[in-house]
Design a protein around this motif. Structure first.
Motif, short mmCIF file in Angstrom:
data_model
loop_
_atom_site.label_atom_id
_atom_site.label_comp_id
_atom_site.label_asym_id
_atom_site.label_seq_id
_atom_site.Cartn_x
_atom_site.Cartn_y
_atom_site.Cartn_z
N ALA A 22 48.69 40.92 30.02
CA ALA A 22 47.27 40.65 29.82
C ALA A 22 46.64 40.03 31.06
CB ALA A 22 47.09 39.72 28.61
N TRP A 23 47.37 39.12 31.69
CA TRP A 23 46.85 38.48 32.89
C TRP A 23 46.71 39.50 34.03
CZ3 TRP A 23 49.22 33.57 35.53
CH2 TRP A 23 48.20 32.74 35.94
N THR A 24 47.67 40.41 34.14
CA THR A 24 47.59 41.48 35.14
C THR A 24 46.37 42.36 34.88
OG1 THR A 24 49.99 41.47 35.39
CG2 THR A 24 48.83 43.42 36.17
N LEU A 25 46.14 42.72 33.62
CA LEU A 25 44.97 43.54 33.30
C LEU A 25 43.67 42.80 33.61
CD1 LEU A 25 46.07 45.20 29.94
CD2 LEU A 25 45.74 46.29 32.16
N THR A 26 43.66 41.50 33.42
CA THR A 26 42.47 40.71 33.75
C THR A 26 42.21 40.75 35.25
OG1 THR A 26 42.98 39.25 31.89
CG2 THR A 26 41.40 38.45 33.49
N PHE A 27 43.26 40.63 36.05
CA PHE A 27 43.09 40.73 37.50
C PHE A 27 42.68 42.14 37.91
CE2 PHE A 27 45.49 36.72 37.76
CZ PHE A 27 44.64 36.03 38.62
N LEU A 28 43.20 43.16 37.24
CA LEU A 28 42.77 44.53 37.53
C LEU A 28 41.28 44.71 37.24
CD1 LEU A 28 45.78 46.64 36.18
CD2 LEU A 28 45.00 46.48 38.54
N ALA A 29 40.82 44.10 36.16
CA ALA A 29 39.39 44.15 35.86
C ALA A 29 38.59 43.44 36.94
CB ALA A 29 39.12 43.53 34.49
N ARG A 30 39.12 42.34 37.47
CA ARG A 30 38.44 41.64 38.56
C ARG A 30 38.38 42.50 39.82
NH1 ARG A 30 37.18 36.10 38.35
NH2 ARG A 30 36.10 36.66 40.26
N ILE A 31 39.41 43.31 40.05
CA ILE A 31 39.39 44.24 41.19
C ILE A 31 38.25 45.23 41.03
CG2 ILE A 31 40.63 46.13 42.32
CD1 ILE A 31 43.23 44.57 41.72
N VAL A 32 38.10 45.78 39.84
CA VAL A 32 37.02 46.73 39.58
C VAL A 32 35.66 46.04 39.75
CG1 VAL A 32 35.95 48.19 37.82
CG2 VAL A 32 38.43 48.20 38.11
N LEU A 33 35.56 44.79 39.31
CA LEU A 33 34.30 44.07 39.42
C LEU A 33 33.91 43.77 40.87
CD1 LEU A 33 34.40 41.64 36.39
CD2 LEU A 33 32.91 43.60 36.74
N THR A 34 34.88 43.76 41.78
CA THR A 34 34.51 43.55 43.19
C THR A 34 33.72 44.72 43.74
OG1 THR A 34 36.61 44.47 44.01
CG2 THR A 34 36.53 42.08 43.64
N TRP A 35 33.80 45.87 43.09
CA TRP A 35 33.01 47.03 43.51
C TRP A 35 31.56 46.89 43.09
CZ3 TRP A 35 36.97 50.83 40.99
CH2 TRP A 35 38.17 50.78 41.70
N TYR A 36 31.27 45.97 42.17
CA TYR A 36 29.92 45.76 41.66
C TYR A 36 29.51 44.30 41.88
CZ TYR A 36 31.09 50.13 39.37
OH TYR A 36 31.48 51.42 39.12
N PRO A 37 29.11 43.96 43.09
CA PRO A 37 28.79 42.56 43.39
C PRO A 37 27.56 42.05 42.65
CG PRO A 37 28.28 43.96 45.26
CD PRO A 37 28.96 44.82 44.24
N GLN A 38 26.74 42.92 42.09
CA GLN A 38 25.55 42.48 41.39
C GLN A 38 25.88 41.95 39.98
OE1 GLN A 38 26.32 45.66 42.00
NE2 GLN A 38 25.87 46.92 40.23
#
Length: 110
Positions: A22-38
């Motif tokens: 679950a923690w890994t998936l949370t960090f993966l989601a944070r990686i995707v969110l870096t593509w959307y800085p807004q």
């Protein structure tokens, strides 16, 4: 090994594996969110992703600066958590091997 320990090990193995996944998936989601800085991580359901990761990412950002303007700290943590998960609860992980050993000893003594 005590029978209580043999009974607890499978639950511990499962819980630790699920927590690390679950923690890994949370960090993966944070990686995707870096593509959307807004995206504002303080609104909506985004705090559910930011809360468990931001304290660790903040400390890591002080050590590893962005490369070419890209925050690579979530990628580092995905790698570290994947390694930790494999070392502890993977097929040849420490906890998995202890569990197998405990189960085989329980069968021998039964």
């Amino acid at each position: 090994m005590t029978p209580t320990l043999v009974a607890i090990l499978p639950l511990l193995n499962l819980a630790l594996g699920l927590l690390l996944a679950a923690w890994t998936l949370t960090f993966l989601a944070r990686i995707v969110l870096t593509w959307y800085p807004q995206v504002d991580l303080s609104k909506g359901f985004w705090p559910l992703l930011a809360w468990p990761t931001e304290s660790i990412l903040g400390v890591t950002r002080r050590v590893v600066s962005p490369i070419g303007g890209v925050d690579v700290t979530p990628v580092i943590w995905v790698g570290l958590l994947s390694l930790l998960r494999e070392l502890l609860v993977g097929q040849q992980g420490l906890l998995s091997l202890v569990l197998l050993r405990a189960q085989s000893l329980a069968q021998i003594t039964a």
